[in-house]
Design a protein around this motif. Sequence first.
Motif, PDB file in Angstrom:
ATOM      1  N   ASP A  68      14.118 -90.788   8.239  1.00 33.49           N
ATOM      2  CA  ASP A  68      14.186 -92.021   7.460  1.00 33.49           C
ATOM      3  C   ASP A  68      14.789 -91.713   6.100  1.00 33.49           C
ATOM      4  N   GLU A  69      15.528 -92.654   5.580  1.00 29.88           N
ATOM      5  CA  GLU A  69      16.133 -92.491   4.251  1.00 29.88           C
ATOM      6  C   GLU A  69      15.078 -92.309   3.171  1.00 29.88           C
ATOM      7  N   VAL A  70      13.953 -93.029   3.334  1.00 24.93           N
ATOM      8  CA  VAL A  70      12.876 -92.949   2.350  1.00 24.93           C
ATOM      9  C   VAL A  70      11.875 -91.907   2.824  1.00 24.93           C
ATOM     10  N   LYS A  71      11.610 -90.932   1.956  1.00 19.30           N
ATOM     11  CA  LYS A  71      10.687 -89.864   2.298  1.00 19.30           C
ATOM     12  C   LYS A  71       9.253 -90.277   1.978  1.00 19.30           C
ATOM     13  N   LEU A  72       8.321 -89.694   2.733  1.00 17.59           N
ATOM     14  CA  LEU A  72       6.901 -89.926   2.490  1.00 17.59           C
ATOM     15  C   LEU A  72       6.363 -88.847   1.565  1.00 17.59           C
ATOM     16  N   GLN A  73       5.381 -89.202   0.749  1.00 18.74           N
ATOM     17  CA  GLN A  73       4.770 -88.230  -0.141  1.00 18.74           C
ATOM     18  C   GLN A  73       3.270 -88.183   0.112  1.00 18.74           C
ATOM     19  N   ASP A  74       2.650 -87.111  -0.280  1.00 15.51           N
ATOM     20  CA  ASP A  74       1.221 -86.949  -0.085  1.00 15.51           C
ATOM     21  C   ASP A  74       0.456 -87.781  -1.100  1.00 15.51           C
ATOM     22  N   ILE A  75      -0.744 -88.183  -0.678  1.00 15.63           N
ATOM     23  CA  ILE A  75      -1.602 -89.030  -1.521  1.00 15.63           C
ATOM     24  C   ILE A  75      -2.961 -88.370  -1.594  1.00 15.63           C
ATOM     25  N   VAL A  76      -3.590 -88.501  -2.755  1.00  8.64           N
ATOM     26  CA  VAL A  76      -4.915 -87.929  -2.957  1.00  8.64           C
ATOM     27  C   VAL A  76      -5.951 -89.050  -2.942  1.00  8.64           C
ATOM     28  N   LEU A  77      -6.996 -88.841  -2.112  1.00  6.07           N
ATOM     29  CA  LEU A  77      -8.145 -89.750  -2.078  1.00  6.07           C
ATOM     30  C   LEU A  77      -9.279 -89.082  -2.849  1.00  6.07           C
ATOM     31  N   ALA A  78      -9.788 -89.787  -3.846  1.00  4.94           N
ATOM     32  CA  ALA A  78     -10.891 -89.255  -4.660  1.00  4.94           C
ATOM     33  C   ALA A  78     -12.099 -90.160  -4.496  1.00  4.94           C
ATOM     34  N   VAL A  79     -13.224 -89.552  -4.057  1.00  2.00           N
ATOM     35  CA  VAL A  79     -14.444 -90.325  -3.821  1.00  2.00           C
ATOM     36  C   VAL A  79     -15.596 -89.687  -4.593  1.00  2.00           C
ATOM     37  N   PRO A  80     -16.532 -90.511  -5.076  1.00  3.78           N
ATOM     38  CA  PRO A  80     -17.643 -89.952  -5.864  1.00  3.78           C
ATOM     39  C   PRO A  80     -18.605 -89.102  -5.027  1.00  3.78           C
ATOM     40  N   THR A  81     -18.654 -89.345  -3.693  1.00  4.01           N
ATOM     41  CA  THR A  81     -19.576 -88.622  -2.817  1.00  4.01           C
ATOM     42  C   THR A  81     -18.775 -87.873  -1.764  1.00  4.01           C
ATOM     43  N   ARG A  82     -19.135 -86.634  -1.537  1.00  3.68           N
ATOM     44  CA  ARG A  82     -18.418 -85.858  -0.538  1.00  3.68           C
ATOM     45  C   ARG A  82     -18.717 -86.415   0.854  1.00  3.68           C
ATOM     46  N   LEU A  83     -17.668 -86.501   1.662  1.00  6.21           N
ATOM     47  CA  LEU A  83     -17.803 -87.075   2.998  1.00  6.21           C
ATOM     48  C   LEU A  83     -18.415 -86.050   3.949  1.00  6.21           C
ATOM     49  N   GLY A  84     -18.818 -86.488   5.118  1.00  5.06           N
ATOM     50  CA  GLY A  84     -19.445 -85.603   6.090  1.00  5.06           C
ATOM     51  C   GLY A  84     -18.493 -84.547   6.609  1.00  5.06           C
ATOM     52  N   TYR A  85     -19.086 -83.560   7.258  1.00  2.60           N
ATOM     53  CA  TYR A  85     -18.321 -82.395   7.721  1.00  2.60           C
ATOM     54  C   TYR A  85     -17.166 -82.797   8.628  1.00  2.60           C
ATOM     55  N   ASP A  86     -17.441 -83.643   9.645  1.00  2.00           N
ATOM     56  CA  ASP A  86     -16.378 -83.969  10.591  1.00  2.00           C
ATOM     57  C   ASP A  86     -15.472 -85.090  10.097  1.00  2.00           C
ATOM     58  N   LEU A  87     -15.632 -85.475   8.809  1.00  2.00           N
ATOM     59  CA  LEU A  87     -14.734 -86.466   8.213  1.00  2.00           C
ATOM     60  C   LEU A  87     -13.795 -85.821   7.202  1.00  2.00           C
ATOM     61  N   GLU A  88     -13.950 -84.530   6.977  1.00  3.93           N
ATOM     62  CA  GLU A  88     -13.121 -83.871   5.973  1.00  3.93           C
ATOM     63  C   GLU A  88     -11.778 -83.451   6.539  1.00  3.93           C
ATOM     64  N   MET A  89     -11.655 -83.417   7.831  1.00  5.40           N
ATOM     65  CA  MET A  89     -10.382 -83.104   8.461  1.00  5.40           C
ATOM     66  C   MET A  89     -10.128 -84.130   9.551  1.00  5.40           C
TER      67      MET A  89
END
Length: 1398
Positions: free
Chosen positions: A687-708
């Motif tokens: 695609d002509e337009v490239k995608l970039q990475d995005i950071v999600l910041a949450v006040p509480t750490r998510l569960g183990y199987d939600l981190e990947m």
Amino acid sequence: MAIDGGSQQLMADFFPVARSYQLEALEKALKQNTIVYLETGSGKTLIAIMLLRSYAHLLRKPSPFIAVFLVPTVVLVAQQGESVAMLTDLKVGMYYGELGVDYWDAVEWKLQKNKNEVLVMTPQILLDALRHSFLRLDQIKVLIFDECHNARGKHPYSCIMTEFYHRELSSNNPQLPRVFGMTASPIKAKALSSRSAYWEQISELESLMNSKVFTCKSDSVLSQYVPFSTPKVKIYRKTGVPHTVCARIAGDLSRLITKHELSLHGPNISTSDLESAIKRLHKLLSTFRFCLEELGIWLTLKAAEVFSLEEADILSWGRLDISGETVLGAFSLDVVQVLSAFFPADPNWSVRHDIIANVKAGYLTSKVLCLIDTLLEYRDMKNLRCIVFVKRIVTAIVICHLLNELLPELTGWSAEYTAGNNSRFRSQSRKEQNKIVDEFRNGTVNIIISTSMLEEGLDVQSCNLVIRFDPSATICSFIQSRGRARMQNSDFVLMVESEDTSALSQVKNYLAGGEMMRSECLSHADFPCEPLGQMYSEPCYEVKTTRAIVNLSSSVSLIYFYCSRLPSDGYFKPYPHFKIFKEVQSCTLLLPNSCPIPIVEVQGSIKVLKQLACLEACKQLHQVGELTDNLVPNTLEEEADTQESRCEPYAEDHAKYFPPELVHPQEIGSQTLYHCYLIELNPNFQDEVKLQDIVLAVPTRLGYDLEMIDLDLEADRGKIIMSSKYLGCLRLTSAQISLCRSFQIILFRVLLNQNFNQLHEDIDQCSLSNGSRIFNYLLFPSTGSSENLSVDWKCVTSVLYLSDGSLDKHNDCFATRDQGHYVHTKNGLVCSCMLENSLVCTPHNGLMYCISGTLDGYDGNSNFELRNGEVLSYKKYYEKKHGIKLQFEGETLLYGKRMFTVHNYLQRCRTHRSKEPSNSSYELPPELCFIIMSPITISTFFSFSFIPSIMHRIESLLIAANLKSLHMDFCTPNIVIPTLTILEAITTKKCQEKIHLESLETLGDSFIKYATSQQLFKMHQNNHEGLLSTKREKIISNANLCKLGCVRKITGFIRNEPFDPKTWIIPGSYSANHALKEELVSSKKIFSKGSRKIKSKTIADVVEALVGAFLRTGGEMVALSFMAWLGIDVDFVNVPYTRHFPVNPERHVNVKFFESLLNYQFHDVSLLVEALTHGSYMLPEIPRCYQRLEFLGDAVLDYLITLHLYCKYPGLSPGLLTDLRSASTNNDFYAQSAIQVGLHKHILHASQALHCQIVETVKNCEQSFPVSAFGQESETSFPKVLADVIESVAGAILVDSGYNKEIVFQSLRRLIDPLITPDTLTTHPIRELTELCQKEQYTLKKPVVSHQNGVAYVTVEVEANGMLYRESRTAADRKTAKKLAHKTVLESLKESMGSCSR
């Protein structure tokens, strides 16, 4: 007037129009129990209603008391009920058998008692309710008996009084109802010879009813208000069919009966059906002989025609085997042919041409002629309304036919006949009866020929002539039929044969009997009732807790009723067998195999041996729990409970939950710690337009199987693989948080709304009041490598462009105004570097564009080609198209792209585009652009356009994790249940995502069914299959699973609608519409917003899918733990199967054959005998049939095969898995398997019908097996017994092996292999045709189903492309016929479509 009613003062409530004798009767009735003996039409019902009005204050709710109005026939229920409702303000309930009252339990009766104040019913209903203690006499204040002369012998009226009233009277119970009887004749017997004889019977009625008879002192009192008909005796001389003709016909009938008896003997009719058919043949012969003697040849012919033309209805005296019914119809047709030969061959001959000649020829009898002559004597009467009373229904039918042949031409009259709705021959519904009576009242019908049903109570006030074609059997019948003539100057004609002196004498006695009865009643009016004696002291069994009773009189019917509620099939109806040994005065009662008490033995008087055996059986059945404390079959109570649970109100509105991990109050503080996750987006397309990475910041750490998380997004050009990983922690100041929140609110508003005018409102939302509950997570663009990521603060600050106000800003540029890098915009003069990566709006069209740079060499004077080929400069284009004159046409044009449209990228089967649309890029003059954000790249907007779908999935996973945690607190630790599996279980098909619950639901459904079945089987070892099925249904029904899901608040976690980005809540934004409400679910905090509608079936499906999820990932024990958390408490603890089975197995079953076939050696071979025993095979040494084991085996096979398919084909689509399971566990598949291994040869049964069908089925299968391998394709109708035995054998192995399911599966595989695979699966013809019609938009009409002679006929029609495809097919059952009809239409359609394509 005030009357003392014990402890209550009763005020007589009378109507102003009430007659003097009615008021006198009311006064008597208020003082004491009373029988009102008055002529028909004298207003007895009005007295009863005035009595009810007088007691009304004691009946009105919330009073616990009721009044009961008993009527002898169903047709009178509505008549009397409507009268009470019209003339009182009391709430009236009307009850009769068609309402299903036989199956009501105590709860339903309590509901009726609490709802209604007067209960109008037939007496058997009250008697049953009293016997079962659903109602009690001390709850009844007034008990009214209409036509109370029926209270004699074992009539329900008599039983109510003897079994209950007098029993309570003898124990001095003060709470007895006021008894009020009504009759036109206090005795129901033939005319008596003396006054004392009359009084003896009247006295018996008074004693039984514990009431005194009230009557008028003379006819003169009544004659002022009630017209009396004039009795007339019409004498005729008997002339019948000539002797020679009669002898010839009798001979012909005898030959016919012999012929048809012989035709019944064949392989397709059972012994019992043979005996029944022969009995009915002779009954039919007797009917024809009666007609011949009494009515003549022509009316006998009409009777035979009626029987032959409507055999399906008329022969419903008791349903026969098909061949039996056919023979009865054929016999009637042969009789028609025989009788037709005795009439003239002239086609113009008619019975109405010469009546006298027809009588001489024997076509009609003199009795029929007398009726015709009598009617014609009244031809000049205006508005004739005549009732002709006959004894037999067949007489009524054929005379009606004759009168409609003769009278319309002579008089213009029309005739109808009536028959009771309980008649075994040509019965009429209440609706049909009422229609005829209404037509009689309004003059459409002039003559009704009726049996005794019109004698009692039915209100036909317009009648002015009554003819007794057949004499009255009793004085009561005489008086009542005379009373039908209610009009002034009406006649009562009695037809009497001249030589029948006894009939003439009886008429005279009847005429004198009325006066003698009145005289005796008046002369004994002041004498008290004689005591009843010991009529009510017959042996009985009473339940102490409820006082429900069963006695000799009711025990037999109760046992038959109990047996009727036991499991049955088309080849066996359970009923009791009696063996009576007269020499030793003993009786052995054999109950069906599904009953826990197989044999009951008693001794006693020969006259009551059968009743004694049934009474003892009732006692024992209650003691083992088969009869409840109300002495009704326990299945009724269970079915009522199940039905009640289904009918519980259900609210479709449910909250929608949001994860607390993403929700926090907006707080003002110096710094906040955030846990950061990298969201990487990798497309599988260029695609002509490239995608970039995005950071999600949450006040509480998510569960183990939600981190990947890995997620496929269906973009317009192809797939984008999203993956996430945990980065670490980041501290942000309140200013940075505020900046990030403003950035994401504006960015997402632009993406979702693309409305410049709303942006100012969105900016206002960026400053929230402290404490507001919002989605408080941050999303920002990242910069740098994956190893050294940082927040792209430069991009984030782009949101400040509008609010800053300064135009002299630069983005990596240090040019000055005089260096030529400045251009004119709607904002003013700005440096071109601020436009190169910016978001702009063009106010002239309200559109937004992402500017990625300038187009060197292009300005307003440059030319471009329009779509229509016209070439214009940009300057002229804007002037022509928008009326805008460019002021700075020399400035370089900007290169922009339209803002991206946000879609639901989780949706399955999105269509991909191979390239970008041609209008995706635009050339824009700077002076038309208003800068909104800068600097911000197009890649940022493109990447963030996927965030709503990504966050929706993350929110859904967090919701699934929260639901999982609710149960895991109760579960064994260290069990890892993937959150994605829970999400799959709570995602319905309506969400249109790649994952949904169907596969897990299929798995969970089979496990719940098995787990519940084996628990019930173990814990209720005396319960038959019907009761076990009812108990199971109560537990696993959709209604109960929905209820359990609601109690556990699973509803808030369900995802039942496709994701709509426009409804997505932007993190950090706040509005009243997005207000989140905090609540506790099992002590855990969760947030909800608004409500949505969820169908109860959806909740049940989710519950099943969750069980499937825990089963798939945690195993059976974890699934059981989840079920226990829900409220379904079952276990897999092995409980010994105990029963008394004194059989020698080898005598009945080839044990070695089965152990070889199954590759399994039984520890308890009696289980194999039980598994092969059909309910029809009743031997004392085999006390049980296969039904209980079939119940268990059905469940375990369903579960094992489902589990096998689920594990063997893990990549199978949910829909295909469901189809495979259905095809692999249906009855036809099992039945074919049973035939293939020869199992049908070893079934123990005693049903000739089953034997015949098995033989026929085996024959059909032998012809079709080479072509068809699986049940779904088969065109054969299989007896369900064949499939049942496969399941019962599975159940037997399961129990014998100590509930080892693996052994069951390995053994049964030898019977049911080869299992259906995805390659061998065929779509069911009904489904395939339905789907084809939906796809092609053809019209599939509803199948037309009919039955004739025990064969199902099904017709299927499809309208396609102007053509009608119509096919009809027949089979032994409706299911097979429907399949065959659909299959044939489908083949025709496919052939037609194929020829069109060529």
